[in-house]
Design a protein around this motif. Structure first.
Motif, short mmCIF file in Angstrom:
data_model
loop_
_atom_site.label_atom_id
_atom_site.label_comp_id
_atom_site.label_asym_id
_atom_site.label_seq_id
_atom_site.Cartn_x
_atom_site.Cartn_y
_atom_site.Cartn_z
N LEU A 309 55.01 65.02 2.79
CA LEU A 309 55.45 63.72 2.30
C LEU A 309 54.20 63.01 1.78
N ALA A 310 54.15 62.75 0.49
CA ALA A 310 52.92 62.23 -0.12
C ALA A 310 53.23 61.16 -1.15
N LYS A 311 52.46 60.09 -1.11
CA LYS A 311 52.54 59.00 -2.08
C LYS A 311 53.93 58.40 -2.20
N ASN A 312 54.62 58.30 -1.07
CA ASN A 312 55.88 57.59 -1.03
C ASN A 312 55.66 56.17 -0.52
N VAL A 313 56.63 55.30 -0.76
CA VAL A 313 56.59 53.93 -0.27
C VAL A 313 57.76 53.73 0.69
N PHE A 314 57.48 53.25 1.89
CA PHE A 314 58.48 52.97 2.91
C PHE A 314 58.53 51.46 3.13
N LEU A 315 59.69 50.87 2.89
CA LEU A 315 59.86 49.44 3.11
C LEU A 315 60.87 49.21 4.22
N ASP A 316 60.65 48.16 4.99
CA ASP A 316 61.50 47.86 6.13
C ASP A 316 62.86 47.37 5.66
N ARG A 317 63.89 47.74 6.43
CA ARG A 317 65.23 47.21 6.22
C ARG A 317 65.50 46.07 7.19
N THR A 318 66.53 45.29 6.92
CA THR A 318 66.85 44.14 7.77
C THR A 318 67.10 44.56 9.21
N GLU A 319 67.79 45.71 9.37
CA GLU A 319 68.13 46.14 10.73
C GLU A 319 66.99 46.90 11.40
N GLY A 320 65.87 47.05 10.74
CA GLY A 320 64.70 47.65 11.36
C GLY A 320 64.82 49.16 11.52
N GLY A 321 64.16 49.70 12.55
CA GLY A 321 64.12 51.14 12.75
C GLY A 321 62.78 51.69 12.31
N ASN A 322 62.41 52.85 12.84
CA ASN A 322 61.14 53.47 12.48
C ASN A 322 61.22 54.15 11.12
N PHE A 323 60.08 54.21 10.48
CA PHE A 323 60.02 54.88 9.18
C PHE A 323 60.12 56.40 9.35
N ILE A 324 59.45 56.93 10.33
CA ILE A 324 59.47 58.37 10.61
C ILE A 324 60.03 58.57 12.01
N SER A 325 60.99 59.46 12.16
CA SER A 325 61.57 59.71 13.48
C SER A 325 61.76 61.21 13.67
N MET A 326 61.93 61.60 14.91
CA MET A 326 62.20 62.99 15.28
C MET A 326 63.44 63.02 16.17
N ASN A 327 64.57 63.37 15.59
CA ASN A 327 65.81 63.40 16.35
C ASN A 327 66.59 64.68 16.01
N ARG A 328 66.55 65.62 16.93
CA ARG A 328 67.32 66.85 16.72
C ARG A 328 68.81 66.55 16.89
N ARG A 329 69.64 67.18 16.08
CA ARG A 329 71.08 66.95 16.18
C ARG A 329 71.65 67.55 17.47
N TYR A 330 71.05 68.64 17.92
CA TYR A 330 71.52 69.31 19.14
C TYR A 330 70.32 69.49 20.07
N PRO A 331 69.92 68.43 20.77
CA PRO A 331 68.67 68.45 21.53
C PRO A 331 68.67 69.43 22.70
N ASN A 332 69.84 69.82 23.20
CA ASN A 332 69.88 70.71 24.36
C ASN A 332 70.04 72.18 24.00
N ALA A 333 70.20 72.47 22.73
CA ALA A 333 70.38 73.87 22.31
C ALA A 333 69.07 74.64 22.46
N GLN A 334 69.17 75.89 22.89
CA GLN A 334 68.02 76.76 23.09
C GLN A 334 68.24 78.12 22.41
N PRO A 335 67.18 78.73 21.88
CA PRO A 335 65.81 78.19 21.77
C PRO A 335 65.77 77.02 20.79
N ALA A 336 64.95 76.05 21.10
CA ALA A 336 64.93 74.79 20.37
C ALA A 336 64.47 75.00 18.93
N ILE A 337 65.11 74.30 18.04
CA ILE A 337 64.69 74.31 16.64
C ILE A 337 63.30 73.67 16.55
#
Length: 478
Positions: A309-337
């Motif tokens: 990810l290079a030379k992008n612009v991230f602007l805040d939204r009204t409802e906030g939240g982090n710009f970069i996050s790590m959230n697996r869709r299936y966090p308990n599945a193994q072996p983990a992605i």
């Protein structure tokens, strides 16, 4: 409704020949004395081929006043009625490489187009007046389905699936379709209809797709969904947004072993994008390059290997939240992605009053941050603790004027406001995109470095597809 959907095509930096092509075709249309027949009584003579070639040189035609009849030749005097029929009638043996093989579509409404036609050379379905030709669904299907299709471009249409209760996407590419281009279209589900419908769905072995200069908005599920072994997709200069800011589905998902995906100079508004989305190890997304995009939202890293990810612009939204996050869709599945070889460099992060968190990656596979710019919109002090993830953080005002797009309906002219203005823009398009503050070769895996350089310097299949309407091959750096 049509007036509300219409968005003036204002790309002054578009290739002039692209814009002049339709007029040239109409001006050179066959005269009323021409009596061409593509398939007349089974005759296949040199004379017949010559007549067919004459129509091909001027472009075939589709019109609301046309008729889908084998006795009609598709000339401007005898247009066909539907896009699907026109695709079925094109004479494959007369199509030529790197030239204009065009079906000109007059303003009006048209039924859905579904095709499995594979062309050896590119064929363009082109609205004669941008955004005045509407492709609509039927009761059981969405407006556009390309299944195992090849070398087809859709340009200048409004593709509208609103209020369609059928289980259907607006544009659906599947079954190994390849060399498909969507350009300068308005694509929407209107925020009403079947609840799991995407605006653009690409899956099941599709390869070599370019989506550029489109406005894509208000899907029922994801605006763009790339999944299931899709290779080589470029999203370039699109405005992708939704009006309902409470929806949680990402604007864009790239998942399930998709490879070599480029996001270049797009605007993403009121939603996140998700990179990765498989269940277990081995189902990651591979080789993603995001450059020069504007994110009014964030990026969720949900399972990928080799991403820049290079030379992008991230602007805040009204409802906030982090710009970069790590959230697996299936966090308990193994072996983990996994999440490996992710680089975030020379981006701009600008937010309001709440501090942000930046994930550092997985154990033994850290996310590499370098030379990013950080700024609080109110000019307040940034907690130094949140910058420790970056090897060389830069705290300075990027002088990005969000007022240039606030209060205006999203449209293609946002790209001008964001990327082209000389004063107050986040960056200039003519800046070297890989001036990251560190060497690609020294920091990134060879495969990712090669992929990025191929896109920026060689283009390869990308050039060939974009040059399908011109004679010869040359590189375009627009």
């Amino acid at each position: 409704m049509k007036c509300n959907l219409f968005i003036q095509y204002i790309f002054t930096w578009a290739l002039t020949s692209c814009l002049l092509a339709p007029a040239a075709f109409v001006q050179n249309a066959p005269s009323g004395d021409d009596n061409f027949r593509l398939l007349s009584s089974g005759v296949d003579s040199a004379s017949q081929d010559g007549k067919q070639q004459a129509i091909l040189d001027r472009g075939f035609h589709v019109s609301p006043q046309g008729v889908d009849d084998v006795e009609r030749d598709g000339s401007s005097q005898e247009p066909w009625r539907t896009l699907g029929y026109a695709l079925s009638r094109l004479p494959e043996k007369l199509l030529m490489p790197y030239r204009i093989n065009t079906i000109i579509v007059e303003p009006g409404e048209y039924p859905r187009v579904s095709t499995t036609r594979q062309f050896e050379y590119p064929v363009i379905l082109q609205a004669r007046v941008p955004h005045q030709s509407f492709i609509l669904p039927d009761e059981e299907h969405g407006p556009v389905l390309f299944n195992y299709s090849k070398h087809i471009t859709l340009e200048g249409f409004v593709i509208d699936n609103r209020n369609n209760k059928a289980a259907s996407n607006v544009v659906h590419l599947l079954g190994g379709s390849s060399y498909i281009r969507l350009r300068n279209n308005i694509i929407t589900h209107g925020g009403a209809g079947y609840p799991y419908a995407d605006a653009v769905k690409i899956h099941r072995g599709v390869q070599h797709v370019i989506i550029e200069d489109n406005v894509i908005f208000d899907a029922m599920d994801e605006e763009i969904d790339i999944a299931e072994d899709v290779d080589d997709v470029i999203l370039r200069r699109n405005v992708i947004y939704r009006n309902n800011i409470l929806r949680t589905e990402p604007l864009l998902s790239i998942k399930n072993q998709s490879r070599r995906i480029v996001l270049d100079a797009n605007v993403f508004l009121n939603g996140t994008i998700r990179i990765g989305g498989g269940i277990t190890a081995g189902q990651e997304t591979f080789d993603v390059f995001a450059v020069h995009n504007l994110f009014l939202g964030g990026v969720n890293l949900a399972g990928c290997e080799r991403a820049l990810l290079a030379k992008n612009v991230f602007l805040d939204r009204t409802e906030g939240g982090n710009f970069i996050s790590m959230n697996r869709r299936y966090p308990n599945a193994q072996p983990a992605i996994s999440l490996k070889s992710v680089y975030i460099a020379n981006n701009t992060f600008q937010w309001r009053n709440m501090n942000k968190e930046f994930p550092t990656g997985q154990e033994n596979n850290p996310i590499v941050y370098s030379h990013n710019r950080y700024w609080k919109q109110d000019g307040g002090t940034i907690n130094p603790q949140i910058l420790t993830h970056d090897s060389n953080p830069i705290v300075e005002d990027p002088k990005f004027k969000i007022e240039s797009i606030q209060g205006r309906s999203p449209s293609l002219d946002w790209l001008n406001a964001v990327h082209l203005s000389k004063e107050g823009a986040a960056y200039q398009m003519n800046q070297p995109p890989m001036d990251l503050g560190f060497s690609l070769k020294d920091h990134m895996p060879d495969r990712l470095t090669k992929f990025v350089k191929n896109y920026l310097e060689d283009y390869d299949w990308y050039v060939k597809l974009r040059m399908s309407r011109y004679s010869g091959i040359q590189k375009i750096h627009d």
